[in-house]
Design a protein around this motif. Structure first.
Motif, short mmCIF file in Angstrom:
data_model
loop_
_atom_site.label_atom_id
_atom_site.label_comp_id
_atom_site.label_asym_id
_atom_site.label_seq_id
_atom_site.Cartn_x
_atom_site.Cartn_y
_atom_site.Cartn_z
N ASN A 87 0.84 -1.20 0.00
CA ASN A 87 0.00 0.00 0.00
C ASN A 87 0.87 1.25 0.00
O ASN A 87 1.63 1.49 0.92
N ARG A 88 0.79 2.02 -1.08
CA ARG A 88 1.36 3.36 -1.13
C ARG A 88 0.32 4.27 -1.79
O ARG A 88 0.64 5.12 -2.61
N PHE A 89 -0.92 4.01 -1.43
CA PHE A 89 -2.07 4.73 -1.98
C PHE A 89 -2.02 4.80 -3.50
O PHE A 89 -1.93 3.77 -4.15
N CYS A 90 -2.01 5.98 -4.09
CA CYS A 90 -2.17 6.08 -5.55
C CYS A 90 -1.01 5.52 -6.36
O CYS A 90 -1.14 5.29 -7.55
N SER A 91 0.13 5.29 -5.74
CA SER A 91 1.26 4.72 -6.48
C SER A 91 1.54 3.28 -6.05
O SER A 91 2.64 2.77 -6.23
N SER A 92 0.53 2.60 -5.52
CA SER A 92 0.71 1.24 -5.01
C SER A 92 1.10 0.26 -6.10
O SER A 92 1.99 -0.59 -5.91
N GLY A 93 0.45 0.34 -7.26
CA GLY A 93 0.78 -0.57 -8.34
C GLY A 93 2.19 -0.38 -8.87
O GLY A 93 2.91 -1.35 -9.13
N LEU A 94 2.60 0.89 -9.02
CA LEU A 94 3.96 1.18 -9.47
C LEU A 94 4.98 0.67 -8.45
O LEU A 94 6.05 0.16 -8.80
N GLN A 95 4.66 0.82 -7.17
CA GLN A 95 5.56 0.33 -6.12
C GLN A 95 5.71 -1.18 -6.21
O GLN A 95 6.81 -1.73 -6.04
N ALA A 96 4.60 -1.86 -6.46
CA ALA A 96 4.64 -3.32 -6.57
C ALA A 96 5.54 -3.77 -7.72
O ALA A 96 6.32 -4.72 -7.58
N ILE A 97 5.43 -3.08 -8.85
CA ILE A 97 6.26 -3.43 -10.00
C ILE A 97 7.74 -3.18 -9.70
O ILE A 97 8.60 -3.98 -10.05
N ALA A 98 8.03 -2.07 -9.04
CA ALA A 98 9.41 -1.76 -8.67
C ALA A 98 9.98 -2.82 -7.73
O ALA A 98 11.14 -3.25 -7.86
N MET A 99 9.16 -3.26 -6.78
CA MET A 99 9.62 -4.28 -5.83
C MET A 99 9.84 -5.63 -6.52
O MET A 99 10.76 -6.38 -6.16
N ALA A 100 8.99 -5.94 -7.50
CA ALA A 100 9.17 -7.19 -8.23
C ALA A 100 10.46 -7.16 -9.03
O ALA A 100 11.21 -8.14 -9.07
N ALA A 101 10.75 -6.01 -9.66
CA ALA A 101 12.00 -5.87 -10.40
C ALA A 101 13.20 -6.01 -9.46
O ALA A 101 14.22 -6.65 -9.80
N HIS A 102 13.09 -5.41 -8.30
CA HIS A 102 14.15 -5.52 -7.29
C HIS A 102 14.39 -6.98 -6.91
O HIS A 102 15.54 -7.42 -6.76
N SER A 103 13.31 -7.72 -6.77
CA SER A 103 13.44 -9.12 -6.39
C SER A 103 14.16 -9.94 -7.46
O SER A 103 14.95 -10.83 -7.15
N VAL A 104 13.91 -9.60 -8.72
CA VAL A 104 14.58 -10.28 -9.82
C VAL A 104 16.07 -9.91 -9.85
O VAL A 104 16.95 -10.77 -9.96
N SER A 109 15.16 -13.84 -8.16
CA SER A 109 13.89 -14.51 -8.43
C SER A 109 13.74 -14.75 -9.93
O SER A 109 14.02 -13.85 -10.73
N PRO A 110 13.30 -15.93 -10.34
CA PRO A 110 13.21 -16.22 -11.77
C PRO A 110 12.10 -15.45 -12.47
O PRO A 110 12.33 -14.80 -13.50
N VAL A 111 10.89 -15.51 -11.93
CA VAL A 111 9.74 -14.81 -12.52
C VAL A 111 8.87 -14.27 -11.39
O VAL A 111 8.58 -14.97 -10.41
N MET A 112 8.45 -13.01 -11.54
CA MET A 112 7.57 -12.38 -10.56
C MET A 112 6.30 -11.89 -11.26
O MET A 112 6.33 -11.52 -12.43
N GLY A 113 5.22 -11.89 -10.52
CA GLY A 113 3.99 -11.26 -11.00
C GLY A 113 3.78 -9.98 -10.21
O GLY A 113 4.01 -9.94 -9.00
N ALA A 114 3.37 -8.90 -10.88
CA ALA A 114 3.20 -7.62 -10.18
C ALA A 114 2.15 -6.77 -10.88
O ALA A 114 1.96 -6.86 -12.10
N GLY A 115 1.49 -5.93 -10.11
CA GLY A 115 0.49 -5.02 -10.67
C GLY A 115 -0.26 -4.30 -9.57
O GLY A 115 0.25 -4.17 -8.45
N GLY A 116 -1.44 -3.85 -9.88
CA GLY A 116 -2.22 -3.12 -8.90
C GLY A 116 -3.71 -3.24 -9.17
O GLY A 116 -4.13 -3.52 -10.29
#
Length: 244
Positions: A87-104, A109-116
């Motif tokens: 949860n980062r309010f209006c930028s929550s989805g973008l934050q999720a994608i950034a965190m997935a990229a960080h995990s890779v 991590s081989p494959v991550m799913g991310a969105g909002g």
């Protein structure tokens, strides 16, 4: 350094809040639909998806209970695929994608799913107001609890963005969306979804359920005019900016 790349994307259409096609659709259903199509479009084995990170501005009720984990299961991913909601309010989805990229990149991590996702229809009118504010913050830094409409008014005031400029930008945005829909620019990214919609009779108030297929965004208003926008009253009063 290890790179992170986007293999595929997919999204549901955007439904109109409260009166739209998705007004009775659970967050796991929406998110699972989009994620399953994204996995299929990527041409990968679902078991390769190690983790699913989903951003949510209102993570409770129909989008609560670690909705990312529910989405992973609803998308048909194996029970071994984990999930985390951000949860980062209006930028929550973008934050999720950034965190997935960080995990890779960092964690390998081989494959991550991310969105909002969010469901205004099923959450905003039923938010839990109990103990919402910390007493010290409420006394000393109450602005942290400002709703977005007040924040927008503050930004307009701070940077001298006039009501006319806002109306002109809103009109241009409506026109661009209408042109994009007419030319099919959104068709490839959208995966139509079959849902059950709640319809309220304006006279009797009776609610009936109808099966519908949502295939395009339904929030925009292509017939919007500058005169119509200028005639709207600001929600917080005439001295403010933001209208419906």
């Amino acid at each position: 350094m290890r790179d992170a790349v986007i293999l595929s994307t997919a999204r549901t259409p955007i439904g109109k809040a409260f009166r739209g096609s998705l007004n009775a659709t659970h967050g796991a259903t929406m998110g699972g639909h989009a994620l399953s199509h994204a996995v299929a479009r990527a041409g990968i084995d679902p078991a390769e998806v190690e983790d699913v990170i989903m951003g949510c501005g209102l993570p409770e009720a129909a989008t609560g209970g670690n909705i990312a984990r529910q989405i992973a299961l609803r998308a048909g991913l194996p029970i071994t695929t984990t999930g985390a909601t951000v949860n980062r309010f209006c930028s929550s989805g973008l934050q999720a994608i950034a965190m997935a990229a960080h995990s890779v990149i960092v964690n390998g991590s081989p494959v991550m799913g991310a969105g909002g996702l969010d469901s205004i229809s099923l959450t905003q009118a039923n938010l839990n107001p109990k103990f919402r504010k910390d007493p010290w913050l409420e006394k000393h830094m109450d602005d942290v609890y400002l709703p977005m409409i007040d924040t927008a008014d503050n930004v307009a005031e701070r940077y001298g963005i006039t009501r006319q400029q806002q109306d002109e930008y809103a009109l241009a945005s409506q026109q661009r969306v209408a042109a994009g829909q007419a030319s099919g620019k959104f068709d490839d990214e959208i995966v139509p979804i079959d849902v059950t919609m709640a319809v309220k009779d304006k006279v009797s108030g009776e609610i009936s359920m109808h099966d519908v297929t949502l295939a395009k965004d339904e929030c925009n208003r292509p017939t919007t005019t500058l005169e119509g926008l200028a005639g709207l009253t600001p929600v917080r009063g005439e001295e403010h900016h933001i209208t419906a």
